[in-house]
Design an enzyme around this catalytic site. Structure first.
Site, PDB file in Angstrom:
ATOM      1  N   LYS A 129       0.781  -0.809   0.314  1.00  0.00           N
ATOM      2  CA  LYS A 129      -0.184   0.156  -0.303  1.00  0.00           C
ATOM      3  C   LYS A 129       1.012   0.844   0.295  1.00  0.00           C
ATOM      4  CE  LYS A 129      -4.917   1.020   0.425  1.00  0.00           C
ATOM      5  NZ  LYS A 129      -6.036  -0.213  -0.404  1.00  0.00           N
ATOM      6  N   ASP A 169      -6.907   4.534  -4.574  1.00  0.00           N
ATOM      7  CA  ASP A 169      -7.839   4.138  -3.070  1.00  0.00           C
ATOM      8  C   ASP A 169      -8.781   6.013  -2.466  1.00  0.00           C
ATOM      9  OD1 ASP A 169      -7.549   1.900  -0.642  1.00  0.00           O
ATOM     10  OD2 ASP A 169      -7.687   3.799   0.043  1.00  0.00           O
TER      11      ASP A 169
HETATM   12  N1  GLU Z   1      -7.592   0.346  -3.193  1.00  0.00           N
HETATM   13  C1  GLU Z   1      -8.351  -0.893  -2.918  1.00  0.00           C
HETATM   14  C2  GLU Z   1      -8.406  -1.772  -1.784  1.00  0.00           C
HETATM   15  O1  GLU Z   1      -8.453  -1.079  -0.715  1.00  0.00           O
HETATM   16  C3  GLU Z   1      -7.653  -1.436  -4.463  1.00  0.00           C
HETATM   17  C4  GLU Z   1      -6.543  -1.557  -4.827  1.00  0.00           C
HETATM   18  C5  GLU Z   1      -5.680  -2.403  -6.290  1.00  0.00           C
HETATM   19  O2  GLU Z   1      -6.329  -2.131  -7.251  1.00  0.00           O
HETATM   20  O3  GLU Z   1      -4.752  -2.936  -6.148  1.00  0.00           O
HETATM   21  O4  GLU Z   1      -8.212  -2.731  -2.181  1.00  0.00           O
END
Ligand code: GLU
Length: 448
Positions: A129, A169
């Site tokens: 992340k 996100d």
């Molecule tokens: N931010 C999204 C999550 O919390 C998607 C992450 C992604 O698609 O890599 O899963």
């Protein structure tokens, strides 16, 4: 039993000691560790290999300066993060969050959750992340572009389709992914489609990716309802938030026969007894980037509550899609009192530990984010698949795949919870499924 409990307790204390002040990270770790005691009893070799301790320590953490110039010519400085948490199952995968609340503890909690969520999807993706304390609110397109370019100027050296694949996100959508991809392409001189997901559909983005998290959480709740011989038909629902996840949760809930009567942003919430008008919501939030209070200018029969608590609105199904810790123990009690039977988390860790306990004690079907909102990242993995094969699938085909993935996730969590003597406990189910899928390759790889 007590020996394993002590062992896990000790691991948790070490996590707190090694990561001081990172409260959200502590919270996320605690919830997972609590589920793992019976797993260690059944598989003592995980303890020998110190798999839990290794999972709690990110493989790599990058923190960097992001300087940029605003529209008035002033130099601005933000902080950028990328935490590459675990690559046992594939390249690091997880979104970027741009929000003033971002600090290392937030990125680590999100990255930690992402490991298990991604494993639960059954797709070959590791967990990571990133993000920044940059606040996009009120910034022009030019400012956002310059920020994204500066952010990517450092981040690009840590990415790659086989290394680390970010997506969106909170605060990062198609506009930001476009600026980030443009800068990555320029710096590397490579059209590496699968280095980012959530791309525009005219340049390698998957259809349904935009809708995927909201649709996915709705499919997951539908499965939970089916497991108790019920459905969305005729049910009042409350969806907090009004971003990408919330909008498409509203869309799919309406398609499945439910009625969403409230949604929110960080200033307040709207209550619309007749049901939230999806077109208005999209127009306000997606096209015009306005606040939710403006909804009542268009629908005079709706009510806007400045501040307040959206969970006071009576509903049968609650779908928190805003942010972490937005639903506390008192809100959970109110929901239960008002007849709520199912909760599916579109956001990451939106329910506090006290709230989770209230739901579970009251036998509310509670779908934690790790399982319930995994449809977003799963569809990102589908985007990577399409990029790798230079193919583009239809909306219908992709949505069908998403639906199957959510059904499989529900089933895996449901069956695992039963297997471990906790029927109906999707927290235990998701944590154990996610953990064992990551633990197995970690054992195979040796001490790395
Ligand atoms: N931010 C999204 C999550 O919390 C998607 C992450 C992604 O698609 O890599 O899963």
């Amino acid at each position: 039993m007590t020996q394993v409990v002590d062992q896990v307790e000790h691991i948790y204390e070490e996590v707190i000691r090694r990561n001081p002040g990172e409260l959200e990270f502590h919270q996320a770790v605690k919830e997972v560790l609590e589920s793992l005691v019976p797993v260690l009893e059944r598989h003592p070799h995980y303890a020998e290999h110190r798999i839990i301790e290794r999972i709690c320590e990110p493989e790599r953490q990058v923190i960097f300066r992001v300087p940029w110039v605003d529209d008035s010519g002033r130099v601005q400085i933000n902080r950028g993060f990328r935490v590459q948490f675990n690559s046992a199952l594939g390249p690091y995968k997880g979104g970027l969050r741009f929000h003033p609340s971002v600090y290392l503890g937030i990125i680590k909690f999100l990255g930690f959750e992402q490991i298990f969520k991604n494993a639960v999807t059954g797709m070959p993706i590791g967990g990571g992340k990133g993000g920044s304390d940059f606040d996009p609110k009120g910034r022009s397109d030019g400012e956002v572009m310059r920020f994204c370019q500066s952010f990517m100027t450092e981040l690009h050296r840590h990415l790659g389709e086989y290394t680390d694949v970010p997506a969106g996100d909170i605060g990062v959508g198609a506009r930001e992914i476009g600026f980030l991809f443009g800068q990555y392409k320029r710096l590397t001189n490579r059209y590496e489609s699968a280095v980012l997901t959530g791309k525009g559909t005219t340049w390698g983005g998957a259809l349904v990716r935009k809708e995927a998290t909201g649709y996915g959480v709705t499919f997951f709740i539908d499965e939970m309802l089916k497991a108790r011989n019920n459905s969305f038909e005729g049910k009042d629902c409350v969806v907090s938030g009004s971003g990408n996840v919330a909008i498409y949760a509203v869309e799919k809930i309406h398609e499945l026969g439910g009625k969403v009567v409230a949604c929110s942003d960080s200033d307040g919430y709207i209550y619309h007894k007749a049901g939230i008008n999806l077109e208005t919501l999209k127009q306000l939030k997606e096209t015009e980037r306005r606040r939710i209070r403006d909804y009542v200018e268009i629908h005079s029969d709706a009510k806007y509550h400045h501040g307040g608590n959206i969970w006071d609105v009576p509903c049968v199904v609650a779908v928190p899609c805003a942010t972490q810790n937005e639903l506390d123990g008192d809100s959970a009690k109110t929901l239960v009192k008002n007849g709520c039977i199912a909760v599916g988390e579109g956001a990451n860790m939106p329910t506090t530990p006290e709230g989770i306990k209230v739901f579970q004690d009251a036998k509310v079907s509670y779908g934690p984010g790790k399982a319930a909102n995994a449809g977003g990242v799963a569809t990102s993995a589908l985007e990577m698949q399409q990029n790798a094969s230079r193919d583009a699938w239809s909306f219908e085909f992709t949505e069908r795949k998403l639906r199957e993935i959510m059904r499989d996730i529900h089933q895996a969590c449901f069956e695992t919870a039963e297997d471990y003597g906790k029927p109906g406990d999707y927290v235990v189910g998701a944590n154990i499924v996610g953990f064992t899928r990551v633990a197995e390759p970690m054992v195979a790889f040796g001490v790395v």
